[in-house]
Design an enzyme around this catalytic site. Structure first.
Site, short mmCIF file in Angstrom:
data_model
loop_
_atom_site.label_atom_id
_atom_site.label_comp_id
_atom_site.label_asym_id
_atom_site.label_seq_id
_atom_site.Cartn_x
_atom_site.Cartn_y
_atom_site.Cartn_z
N GLY A 12 16.52 -12.65 7.00
CA GLY A 12 16.17 -12.18 8.35
C GLY A 12 16.44 -13.23 9.40
CB ALA A 13 18.73 -16.12 9.33
NE ARG A 19 16.83 -14.28 20.09
CZ ARG A 19 16.08 -13.89 21.13
NH1 ARG A 19 15.08 -13.04 20.95
NH2 ARG A 19 16.32 -14.37 22.33
CG HIS A 174 0.86 -15.73 12.04
ND1 HIS A 174 1.04 -14.36 11.93
CD2 HIS A 174 0.23 -15.94 13.21
CE1 HIS A 174 0.53 -13.78 13.00
NE2 HIS A 174 0.04 -14.71 13.79
CG ASP A 231 -0.42 -4.93 12.81
OD1 ASP A 231 0.48 -5.46 12.13
OD2 ASP A 231 -0.59 -5.17 14.02
CG HIS A 236 -3.90 -11.73 11.23
ND1 HIS A 236 -3.09 -12.41 10.35
CD2 HIS A 236 -3.06 -11.10 12.09
CE1 HIS A 236 -1.83 -12.21 10.67
NE2 HIS A 236 -1.79 -11.41 11.71
#
Length: 485
Positions: A12-13, A19, A174, A231, A236
């Site tokens: 997925g670069a 980006r 994350h 989600d 999280h």
């Protein structure tokens, strides 16, 4: 911790995550001398690019998303030399041999960052195996979504486990890379003052809020199939709850910390279909104003009617000795008034006030841990107002602030993916999520969704720019609790 890998492969670069986050994060590690000089970074995606075109793509991403004070022409030029690119359609085995050729010798270790649609996990794993890119010197990280329920999550984990054992599988959340989240561990286990009262004897309730001001933001296809519960809460929010509620680990390592987190997640009291209407609230934003700007409702943005929830509030319990009877109020939503993520620990009041006869009013102490956009820890304590007290003692709640931005002003604040990518490259699993954690999370979430189905629950509408449906306020106020806002 394993040996640092000498090669990094990004699936997925050419995507938005690469980006905005991955390339700037890798550049930051490079600029600070944290990557091996020999580390090469290979990007792969469907886009037909060569090495030079991908370096131009990366340079544009750095120009756009790096802070001005981090832009250094020489460092950027040196970083771009690390990059190479190989086009690949991951849905077929064709092309994986060419990818292996592009990577070259991987005996020094290969770290793979996999950010693809869940439907491509199986073909990608098989392709890596077929090309000899799944051996003992290879570790792989997986970006969400890892399924949409327990069954699909197990299917994905089983596919991955055929090639990569658990010790070489790094599942990313994350939020665990955020500095303030890691400070939860330092706050709890590095200071003697908190642990004696960090339990049902000292804490009245806990609130966890992750609020967003944005709407769909180009994620309509994914989000409408997911909703706020899957989600945000499944990953999280529940990870934050686990860090707050976990027992002290024996040591600071991946096994000990994750052992304690999974105990919490397995101790979450299931919310039955009978309890779902009383312990859960769902909402969907309609048109309104956020930060003074008029915005459309969810259905208008989506272009069709939908019953997907954009807001969830829950009352949860952790059924163990430490937390028996302590409610955990969880909420997350889109198009709310402000963007922030924070944890509120509400302590119990003192057992007896010596100030009541003199007119002094006490408030229970509150600990606020703000994760974003500011990063701080704030303890609200009672203090006496200056004066001669002829008309009674006046007490006021005052904050004791630890602003991480101020306290560590000379230290650069890193984004979460910098730490997670470095840990992946170095083979440190501490801040990644283990399979049993993911499955415990899904088991609890699936129970809630079953309750919604049984009750034919539809999300209540709320105006954009508000704090969700009024029933979210009632969820806490019937317990005598007010949301921290």
């Amino acid at each position: 911790m394993g040996q640092p890998a000498s090669k990094l492969l990004l699936f997925g670069a050419t995507g938005d995550l690469a980006r905005r986050m991955l390339l700037p994060s890798l550049y930051g590690l490079h600029a600070d001398g944290l990557l091996l000089d020999t580390l090469t970074i290979t990007g792969t995606a469907r886009s037909e690019l060569d090495d030079e075109a991908y370096r131009n793509f990366a340079k544009e991403a750095l120009d756009t998303f790096l802070p001005e004070d981090r832009k250094d022409a020489a460092a950027i030029s040196a970083f771009l030399k690390r990059l190479q690119y190989q086009p690949l359609d991951a849905s077929t085995l064709e092309g994986f041999d060419d990818l292996a050729t592009k990577l070259g010798d991987i005996s020094g270790g290969l770290a793979i960052f996999l950010s693809t649609a869940p439907s491509l996990f199986g073909p990608t794993i098989k392709g890596l195996e077929s090309a000899g890119l799944a051996g003992p010197e290879v570790r792989i990280s997986l970006e969400k979504p890892l399924g949409h329920d327990l069954e699909s999550s197990c299917e994905i984990n089983d596919i991955v486990a055929e090639a990569f054992p658990e010790e070489r599988t790094f599942r990313i959340d994350h939020y665990l890379g955020k500095e303030t989240v890691q400070n939860i561990l330092a706050l709890r286990f590095g200071n003697t003052m908190f642990e004696p009262v960090w339990n049902a004897g000292g804490i009245d309730h806990v609130q966890i809020t992750i609020s967003e001001t944005v709407g769909l933001e180009g994620r309509a296809g994914y989000y409408d199939d997911s909703g706020a519960l899957r989600d945000m809460v499944q990953n999280h929010v529940l990870q934050l709850l686990a860090l707050i509620a976990m027992e002290p680990p024996a040591r600071f390592d991946g096994t000990s910390i994750r052992d304690e987190k999974v105990k919490v997640l397995r101790s979450l009291r299931p919310i039955t279909p009978q309890e779902a209407p009383h312990f859960t609230v769902t909402g969907q934003y309609r048109s309104g104003a956020v930060s003074g700007e008029l915005v459309n409702g969810y259905d208008d943005e989506l272009g069709r009617d939908s019953d997907t929830e954009t807001f969830v509030a829950l009352k949860a319990h952790v059924d163990n000795w430490r937390w028996q009877g302590v409610p955990f109020y969880l909420r997350t939503g889109k198009r709310l008034p402000v963007r922030h993520s924070e944890i509120v620990i509400q302590f119990k009041p003192v057992p007896h006030s010596i100030f009541a006869e003199r007119g002094g009013m006490l408030q229970p102490n509150t600990l606020v841990i703000r994760l974003q956009p500011e990063e701080y820890v704030r303890l609200l304590v009672m203090a006496k107002e200056p004066g001669l007290d002829r008309e009674g003692i006046r007490l006021r709640e005052v904050p004791l602030d630890l602003s991480l931005d101020t306290a560590f002003a000379g230290t650069r604040r890193r984004i979460a993916y910098e730490r997670l990518l470095l840990d992946l490259i170095e083979g440190d699993p501490t801040l990644f999520v283990r399979r049993d954690e993911v499955e415990a999370q899904w088991r609890w979430i699936d129970g809630i969704r079953e309750g919604w189905r049984a009750n034919a629950t539809k999300p209540k509408t709320y105006p954009s720019g508000s704090w969700g449906p009024s029933s979210a306020i009632a969820l806490t106020e019937r317990d005598g609790v007010t949301w921290q806002e």
